[in-house]
Write a protein that holds these residues in place. Sequence first.
Motif, PDB file in Angstrom:
ATOM      1  N   GLY A 263       0.786  -1.228   0.000  1.00 50.98           N
ATOM      2  CA  GLY A 263       0.000   0.000   0.000  1.00 50.98           C
ATOM      3  C   GLY A 263       0.816   1.274   0.000  1.00 50.98           C
ATOM      4  O   GLY A 263       0.281   2.357   0.270  1.00 50.98           O
ATOM      5  N   LEU A 264       2.102   1.178  -0.327  1.00 46.33           N
ATOM      6  CA  LEU A 264       2.965   2.348  -0.341  1.00 46.33           C
ATOM      7  C   LEU A 264       2.986   2.988  -1.721  1.00 46.33           C
ATOM      8  O   LEU A 264       2.891   2.302  -2.743  1.00 46.33           O
ATOM      9  N   ALA A 265       3.139   4.292  -1.736  1.00 48.13           N
ATOM     10  CA  ALA A 265       3.472   5.011  -2.967  1.00 48.13           C
ATOM     11  C   ALA A 265       4.990   5.102  -3.044  1.00 48.13           C
ATOM     12  O   ALA A 265       5.675   5.182  -2.019  1.00 48.13           O
ATOM     13  N   THR A 266       5.525   5.095  -4.257  1.00 50.94           N
ATOM     14  CA  THR A 266       6.982   5.056  -4.424  1.00 50.94           C
ATOM     15  C   THR A 266       7.422   5.984  -5.540  1.00 50.94           C
ATOM     16  O   THR A 266       6.696   6.220  -6.505  1.00 50.94           O
ATOM     17  N   SER A 267       8.622   6.499  -5.381  1.00 55.70           N
ATOM     18  CA  SER A 267       9.296   7.164  -6.493  1.00 55.70           C
ATOM     19  C   SER A 267      10.785   6.907  -6.360  1.00 55.70           C
ATOM     20  O   SER A 267      11.275   6.523  -5.291  1.00 55.70           O
ATOM     21  N   LEU A 268      11.494   7.098  -7.454  1.00 58.67           N
ATOM     22  CA  LEU A 268      12.923   6.826  -7.510  1.00 58.67           C
ATOM     23  C   LEU A 268      13.678   8.143  -7.641  1.00 58.67           C
ATOM     24  O   LEU A 268      13.309   9.004  -8.427  1.00 58.67           O
ATOM     25  N   MET A 269      14.741   8.282  -6.852  1.00 56.67           N
ATOM     26  CA  MET A 269      15.529   9.511  -6.825  1.00 56.67           C
ATOM     27  C   MET A 269      16.952   9.166  -7.235  1.00 56.67           C
ATOM     28  O   MET A 269      17.765   8.757  -6.410  1.00 56.67           O
TER      29      MET A 269
END
Length: 319
Positions: A263-269
Motif C-alpha cells: 500500500g505504499l506510494a513510491t518514487s525513484l531519486m
Amino acid sequence: MTSLVEDAVTAPSMHNAQPWRFVHRTGGRTVALYGDAERVLPVADPDNRALHLGCGAALFNLRVAAAHHGWTSDTHLLPDPGDPWHLADVRLRHTDGVDRDLADLHPAVRRRHTSRFPFSDERIPGPVLDGLRAAALLEGCRLITPGAWHTDAVMELVRDAEMLEAAGEAVRAEIAAWTRTGDSGEAAATEGIPADALGPRQYGVSAPARDFDTQRHLPDRDAAVFEEHPQLALLGTVEDSPADWLRAGQAMQRVLLQATLDGLATSLMSQPLEWPELRTSVRDPSAPTGFVHMVFRLGYGPAGAATPRRPVTEVLSLR
C-alpha cells in the motif's frame, strides 16, 4: 512469450527510455535479454549503469510473470563475455515447484507506477520496512533506511544535483528530449515522461520528487507542498560491476512490487547518483553497502499515473 514480455516492460527505466530488447528462439524455452544501444543516455548515464538497472527490473518482471503462469525461470547473467549488450538468458521450465513468492508479486506488476506527488507524514511501520529489506536480500542486495542525519545529507545531495543539472546544458537537453508535452516534433508518445505523470510543482523549496518541467513550465500544472521529512531507502551492493547493476535492478523491482502490495506510494531519486562527484557521498560510511544504485522515496500518498510503453512488437524478436 508475448504475455511475459508485456509484463516485463512495465518496469521502470531512467527517463522511461525502455532500453531493452528480448529475443526468443522459436521452438525453445529460452528468452534472451539485451540492452538497446540505441536507447542509451550518454550524458546522465555514460557507463550504462542505469540502463542495466532498468533491464534488471524488466528481467525481474519476466521472472514474476513466468512464475504467475506456472513456469520456473533459470537466469544466467551476462552469458556472452564477447557481447556486453547480451545481459541475460532466461530458461523456462515447467515444474511442480513454482516460486510462490515470485508469483504472489504479480498483481503489483501493472499497479506499480512512480508517484511524483506529495506523500503524507504518516510513518511506515517497522515490519513493512523489514519486509522491503528482506526483498532486497533475496536478490543479493541490501536496502538501508537512513536515519535523520543521513536523510538530510542525501536530500542536500539531491539539491546539489539539481544545481549541477540546472547549470548543465547537455543534461537539460537530454531530459527535455525524454519529456513529452504534446508539442509538435517530439519523439514517439510510447516512450519518455508524459505531462500527466509529472506531478505538481514544488511550492517553496526543492521537492524530493524530480521535476522534469524546469524548462518549459507547463501552464496547467498545480503547485503543492511536499513532505518536509521524506522517508528514504538506499539500495546498494558491495561491488560495482555490470552483474551487480543487473542484480540491483532486480532487487529494485522486487522492492517496488512489494511496496506496492503493502500500500505504499513510491518514487525513484537517481539525481545524486548521476554525478560521480556526488554518488560516493550518498552512502552511509558506517554501512556495509559499498555502492548505492538507487534512492527510494516511500510513503503514503496518491498513486502515480501510468507512463507509456512501446508495443511488444518493437521489443520482442522471434527467431
